[in-house]
Design an enzyme around this catalytic site. Structure first.
Site, PDB file in Angstrom:
ATOM      1  CB  SER A  55       4.840  49.061  66.041  1.00 28.37           C
ATOM      2  OG  SER A  55       4.272  50.058  65.199  1.00 28.37           O
ATOM      3  NE  ARG A 304       8.012  45.739  61.912  1.00 28.01           N
ATOM      4  CZ  ARG A 304       6.697  45.679  61.741  1.00 28.01           C
ATOM      5  NH1 ARG A 304       5.878  45.994  62.724  1.00 28.01           N
ATOM      6  NH2 ARG A 304       6.182  45.289  60.590  1.00 28.01           N
ATOM      7  CB  THR A 340      -1.722  48.789  64.527  1.00 30.11           C
ATOM      8  OG1 THR A 340      -0.310  48.783  64.770  1.00 30.11           O
ATOM      9  CG2 THR A 340      -2.411  47.961  65.594  1.00 30.11           C
ATOM     10  CB  CYS A 496      23.078  43.150  59.926  1.00 34.56           C
ATOM     11  SG  CYS A 496      22.563  42.280  61.433  1.00 34.56           S
ATOM     12  CB  CYS A 519      19.414  37.036  64.370  1.00 33.79           C
ATOM     13  SG  CYS A 519      18.078  37.327  63.201  1.00 33.79           S
ATOM     14  CB  CYS A 522      15.244  43.286  61.555  1.00 38.32           C
ATOM     15  SG  CYS A 522      16.782  43.203  60.602  1.00 38.32           S
ATOM     16  CB  CYS A 525      20.200  39.657  56.103  1.00 37.93           C
ATOM     17  SG  CYS A 525      19.228  38.485  57.089  1.00 37.93           S
TER      18      CYS A 525
END
Length: 550
Positions: A55, A304, A340, A496, A519, A522, A525
């Protein structure tokens, strides 16, 4: 078939993020206050708590104050860097204009907030949970939902370990473990593998709008001490995006001489040639950003998805035997760029509902008290007040949409509540055909300020056991070349941020290659594929990124 062992708990929590850890802590706090016992375990698919946490982050401590009032004096790493300056810039290609703070709603000023690593905060919260008796199992991915005969959720099963790509068992094979619970909390983050199944199966989104998303790409840099201003927070909009593509950048001066910087692109963008990763690299070349990074060294990278749908996209939170918490429910205040505090609060509310139910001898019913708690909480009113911000920007573009969004926020603050709520449509539906779109010429990376995707993935610490089933599954393996390539120039090659998808060869020799080892989990896709042909499923536990301080 090998029989799986099972373990019973009162509450099983999937995901050791801020929502899951806060739920576990609150459950144990309530048990202590009541002089009773409650058994709680957390499954975490990352190799350790925090390994998959990413984050910005600027964090509103409101919920943390409620959960652990002494956190500032108790060694919490977040306490070291309160926000001291707050800036909002609109960028042109070479310059900037700063938005006067008096024009922005007070809750966008970041007064009383802190900036730091959310992963480090989660590690600290995990320590607090374990002190209270919570069992945490990192490296174990919840891969399957278990059901009782009446259709209610019974718990989850972890994924089998040691399964080869062809489905056979390797010498290291170990069957998954079943965890049975009176209630199961799903705190998997954005677009969770199990959460999306639950939303579909129990029709939890029947009365809500479709969730919409952005992709956030982040880097951590060690910078020249002369350029470091602890607690300085900068947000940008505008360049390098055009007015029809929404998103923006952030640059946070955090502890230990580091800056966290990143770029967010909303996934409703239309041009299939756009690359969010490349837009982020371009953004760093802006003179104002490049000046901060002069003489600096990049030390980490990650990405992400972000839930941008807001109040109207929050699904029904409960179903027989469980609940959705945190990002799995879409709790993010988009204009504040903060979730959060809502994840922590959702964990507390769900915990309080579940504890009362267990004390009453109930199990596997719907925790309606969690829903009512949410609807009467500050979470609900905070999200409702900004519900039209994202749709306004999507409808009217970055310039006029921002103006109208500002009017909407001020109106709500002044008690002039808008009598309507705007709607969303799924991000993948916005993609234009390649024939009607303009290719984007991105400059080559210089290896100093800008980089390629593979060297970036290396900094994320990403690793997957190569001989395991590919966790990026295609509903129809022919669609990428037969449909997406001619219609959309196969945009998976560009959306991606980890170089997972490639088109190898041309014409009749073209084939679609999935480099699943790259990968970073995130989920872009799964969200943006225009044919909705990619289904992200959880890989073997312990795989994926290993973020040290993100």
């Amino acid at each position: 078939m090998t029989e799986r062992e099972s373990m019973p708990y009162d509450v099983v929590i999937v995901g050791a993020g801020p929502a899951g850890l806060s739920a576990a802590i609150r459950l144990k706090q309530m048990a202590t206050e009541a002089g009773s016992e409650i058994s709680v375990c957390i499954l975490e698919k990352g190799s350790e708590v925090g390994a998959h946490i990413l984050s910005g982050a600027v964090i509103d401590p409101r919920a943390l104050d409620e959960l652990l009032p002494d956190w500032r004096e108790d060694g919490c790493p977040l306490a070291s860097t309160p926000v001291t300056e707050n800036h909002h810039w609109t960028l042109s290609a070479t310059g900037k204009s700063a938005m006067p703070e008096f024009l922005t709603p007070p809750y966008l000023h970041n007064k009383g907030t802190y900036t730091g690593s959310l992963g480090s905060l989660c590690r600290w919260l995990a320590g607090k949970a374990e002190e209270l008796g919570v069992e945490i199992f990192p490296g174990f991915a919840a891969a399957e939902i278990l059901f009782n005969e009446d259709g209610s959720v019974k718990g989850v099963a972890t994924g089998d370990m040691g399964v080869a790509k062809d489905g056979t068992h390797t010498p290291d094979y170990q069957p998954g473990l079943e965890l049975h619970a009176k209630y199961t909390f799903f705190c998997e983050g954005v677009r969770g593998h199990l959460s999306k199944q639950l939303i579909r199966q129990f029709e939890l989104a029947r009365e809500s709008q479709p969730q919409v998303y952005g992709i956030g790409i982040k880097e951590l840099w060690d910078i020249d001490p002369a350029n470091h201003v602890p607690g300085k927070v900068i947000h940008t909009q505008g360049w390098p995006l055009d007015d029809d593509t929404q998103g923006g950048g952030f640059l946070y001066h955090q502890a230990d001489g580091q800056v966290a910087l990143g770029f967010v692109v909303w996934l409703d963008y239309a041009n299939p040639y756009l690359s969010p990763f490349q837009e982020m690299q371009r953004w760093k070349t802006h003179p104002e950003i490049a000046a901060v990074l002069k003489g600096a060294k990049r030390v980490s990278y990650g990405a992400r998805a972000i839930s941008d749908g807001g109040w109207q996209a929050v699904p029904k939170l409960v179903f027989p035997g469980g609940a959705l918490l945190g990002d799995s429910a879409g709790f993010l205040n988009v204009p504040r760029i903060k979730g959060t505090h809502m994840a922590i609060k959702s964990g507390m509310l769900a915990a309080e509902a579940a504890f009362a139910a267990v004390q009453e001898g109930r199990s596997a019913d719907e925790l309606d008290a969690y829903t009512s708690g949410y609807e009467s909480s500050w979470m609900y009113s905070e999200l409702r007040g900004v519900r039209n911000v994202v749709p306004l920007v999507k409808k009217f573009g970055a310039t006029w949409g921002t103006v109208f969004a500002g009017v909407a926020m001020w109106s709500e603050l002044l008690g002039l509540r808008w009598p309507f709520t705007m709607k969303h449509k799924p991000d993948y539906k916005y993609m234009h055909l390649a024939a009607n779109s303009k290719p984007i010429d991105y400059p080559k990376p210089d290896g100093v300020l800008t980089f390629d995707r593979l060297s970036s993935v290396f900094l994320s610490g990403t690793n997957h056991e190569e001989n395991q089933p590919v966790h990026l599954t295609l509903k129809d393996p022919d669609v990428p070349i037969r449909v997406n390539l001619p219609l959309y120039a196969e945009p998976a090659q560009r959306y991606c941020p980890a170089g997972v998808y490639e088109v190898i060869g041309e014409g009749e020799d073209a084939r679609f290659q999935i480099n699943a080892q790259n990968c970073v989990h995130c989920k872009t896709c799964d969200i943006k594929d225009p044919s909705q042909n990619i289904n992200w499923v959880v890989p073997e536990g312990g795989g994926g990124p290993n973020y040290p301080n993100m």
